[in-house]
Motif scaffolding. Sequence first.
Motif, short mmCIF file in Angstrom:
data_model
loop_
_atom_site.label_atom_id
_atom_site.label_comp_id
_atom_site.label_asym_id
_atom_site.label_seq_id
_atom_site.Cartn_x
_atom_site.Cartn_y
_atom_site.Cartn_z
N ALA A 141 0.82 -1.22 0.00
CA ALA A 141 0.00 0.00 0.00
C ALA A 141 0.85 1.26 0.00
O ALA A 141 1.86 1.34 0.70
CB ALA A 141 -0.93 0.00 1.21
N THR A 142 0.42 2.24 -0.77
CA THR A 142 1.04 3.56 -0.72
C THR A 142 0.59 4.25 0.57
O THR A 142 -0.44 3.88 1.16
CB THR A 142 0.63 4.41 -1.92
N PRO A 143 1.32 5.26 1.02
CA PRO A 143 0.87 5.99 2.22
C PRO A 143 -0.55 6.52 2.10
O PRO A 143 -1.33 6.47 3.05
CB PRO A 143 1.89 7.12 2.34
N GLU A 144 -0.94 7.02 0.91
CA GLU A 144 -2.29 7.53 0.72
C GLU A 144 -3.31 6.41 0.80
O GLU A 144 -4.41 6.58 1.36
CB GLU A 144 -2.41 8.26 -0.62
N GLN A 145 -2.99 5.24 0.27
CA GLN A 145 -3.91 4.10 0.35
C GLN A 145 -4.09 3.66 1.81
O GLN A 145 -5.19 3.29 2.21
CB GLN A 145 -3.39 2.95 -0.51
N VAL A 146 -3.04 3.73 2.61
CA VAL A 146 -3.17 3.40 4.02
C VAL A 146 -4.11 4.39 4.71
O VAL A 146 -4.94 4.01 5.55
CB VAL A 146 -1.79 3.38 4.73
N ARG A 147 -4.02 5.66 4.34
CA ARG A 147 -4.92 6.65 4.95
C ARG A 147 -6.38 6.37 4.60
O ARG A 147 -7.28 6.58 5.43
CB ARG A 147 -4.49 8.07 4.53
N VAL A 148 -6.63 5.90 3.38
CA VAL A 148 -7.99 5.52 3.01
C VAL A 148 -8.45 4.32 3.83
O VAL A 148 -9.58 4.29 4.34
CB VAL A 148 -8.07 5.19 1.50
N LEU A 149 -7.56 3.34 4.00
CA LEU A 149 -7.91 2.17 4.82
C LEU A 149 -8.11 2.56 6.28
O LEU A 149 -8.95 1.96 6.97
CB LEU A 149 -6.82 1.11 4.69
N ASP A 150 -7.38 3.56 6.75
CA ASP A 150 -7.61 4.06 8.12
C ASP A 150 -9.06 4.48 8.29
O ASP A 150 -9.70 4.18 9.31
CB ASP A 150 -6.71 5.27 8.40
N ARG A 151 -9.58 5.19 7.30
CA ARG A 151 -10.97 5.65 7.39
C ARG A 151 -11.94 4.47 7.27
O ARG A 151 -12.95 4.40 7.99
CB ARG A 151 -11.26 6.69 6.29
N CYS A 152 -11.63 3.56 6.38
CA CYS A 152 -12.51 2.41 6.20
C CYS A 152 -12.57 1.54 7.45
O CYS A 152 -13.65 1.09 7.85
CB CYS A 152 -12.00 1.58 5.02
N GLU A 153 -11.42 1.32 8.08
CA GLU A 153 -11.36 0.43 9.25
C GLU A 153 -11.67 1.14 10.56
O GLU A 153 -11.73 0.49 11.61
CB GLU A 153 -9.97 -0.21 9.33
N GLY A 154 -11.88 2.44 10.52
CA GLY A 154 -12.15 3.18 11.75
C GLY A 154 -10.95 3.15 12.68
O GLY A 154 -11.06 2.78 13.84
N ARG A 155 -9.80 3.54 12.14
CA ARG A 155 -8.56 3.48 12.92
C ARG A 155 -8.70 4.27 14.21
O ARG A 155 -9.11 5.43 14.21
CB ARG A 155 -7.39 4.02 12.09
N GLY A 156 -8.36 3.62 15.30
CA GLY A 156 -8.44 4.24 16.61
C GLY A 156 -9.78 4.06 17.28
O GLY A 156 -9.91 4.34 18.48
N GLU A 157 -10.78 3.61 16.53
CA GLU A 157 -12.11 3.38 17.09
C GLU A 157 -12.49 1.90 17.03
O GLU A 157 -12.75 1.28 18.04
CB GLU A 157 -13.14 4.24 16.35
N ARG A 158 -12.51 1.35 15.80
CA ARG A 158 -12.83 -0.08 15.66
C ARG A 158 -11.57 -0.94 15.58
O ARG A 158 -11.47 -1.96 16.24
CB ARG A 158 -13.71 -0.30 14.43
N TYR A 159 -10.64 -0.51 14.74
CA TYR A 159 -9.38 -1.22 14.59
C TYR A 159 -8.23 -0.25 14.85
O TYR A 159 -8.41 0.97 14.81
CB TYR A 159 -9.23 -1.78 13.17
N ARG A 160 -7.07 -0.79 15.11
CA ARG A 160 -5.87 0.03 15.23
C ARG A 160 -4.82 -0.49 14.24
O ARG A 160 -4.80 -1.68 13.91
CB ARG A 160 -5.31 -0.01 16.66
#
Length: 364
Positions: A141-160
């Motif tokens: 994953a590119t850094p930007e793709q990781v940021r999209v996955l952060d939003r999809c996975e609810g980083r910090g709320e549902r997943y970390r």
Amino acid sequence: MSVVVEPFVDAEHPADPYPGSVPVHSYAHHGGVGWPLLSDRTASAGWRVGDVDLDDWLAERDAEPVAERVPLLTYGSNRNPAKLTWLRENLGLTGPVVLLRATTRDLAAVWAAGLRVRDGQRPATLCAAPGAVEEHSVWLATPEQVRVLDRCEGRGERYRLVRLRTGSVVLEDGSLVDAPWAYTAATGVRLPLLVDGRPVRCADTAQDAALALRGEAGPDGLDVSEVDGDAGADEWPDRVFVYGTLRPGASAWSLISPLAIGEGRPATLPGTLHDTGRGYPALRLDGEFPVPGQVLTLRDPVTALARLDAYEGDEYRRVRVRLPDTSVCWAYVWASPDGLTGMPVLPHGWPQITTDRVLSSPSG
């Protein structure tokens, strides 16, 4: 001879029921179409789309090369081609996606305690599972793709987002991915669902049966370190293969020695080593000679690689390579193979030259 690669479309791999249908091979995905990937250690990316180096295929689409992507273990719907298109249409995912098939050991995708708000299906989560062997994927994953996955996975709320140190992850080409990035449970609803005190593997129970499960949330048993901030491609691996003036005792050892932990270990890398005639060698990956060198562990890979990039200059390209022992490390290869025409081959490696030279010139 050219290799024929048949692309596929999203409709061949529906997203429902969760986690969706997954191709049985590594693939690159863009614009609703997937292309199977073939491993090839002579390619700068280590993979090809047909007879095209994956890095060149990505460059044709104005996308980042493999060396600028992080290995992210995916074990749920993010391996599904139709889900990738959903991410593009709904969360702004950009650029080609590279997904490499991987075998995991002592890890399992299991059903989570809570349901997805979006569609009421039960999602997967990751847990330690001694003895388990499963097939998943590593998203480069590119850094930007990781940021999209952060939003999809609810980083910090549902997943970390974490670096994972439990079990092992081995790619389809045999490369060992140590400490990959992964999304693991951040809250109770994404912890494993324990039924009679045990997690339920997704591989053993389909989605419709998983919805009927009753139990309680339990620990995932994983050894992880949570990621603070963005994921950086230069953070993995933390090793570099050196074969010329950067080897211990050679002329540029003083440049790299403060950046490395000790003098490393000897290793070989299949390829071809050339004498540039300029006081330093050049490595190509398209040969069978066991090029001798040293694998150095870097104290701070981000800082060290920036200094090494400046030292090597434009003549060299930094890529990830797989050593015969399956470990992955960085190596600097000659950036323009055509420029080596007429340069002698060094079948026994580069001499340990100790004479001083200007450290701003390249080394190999």
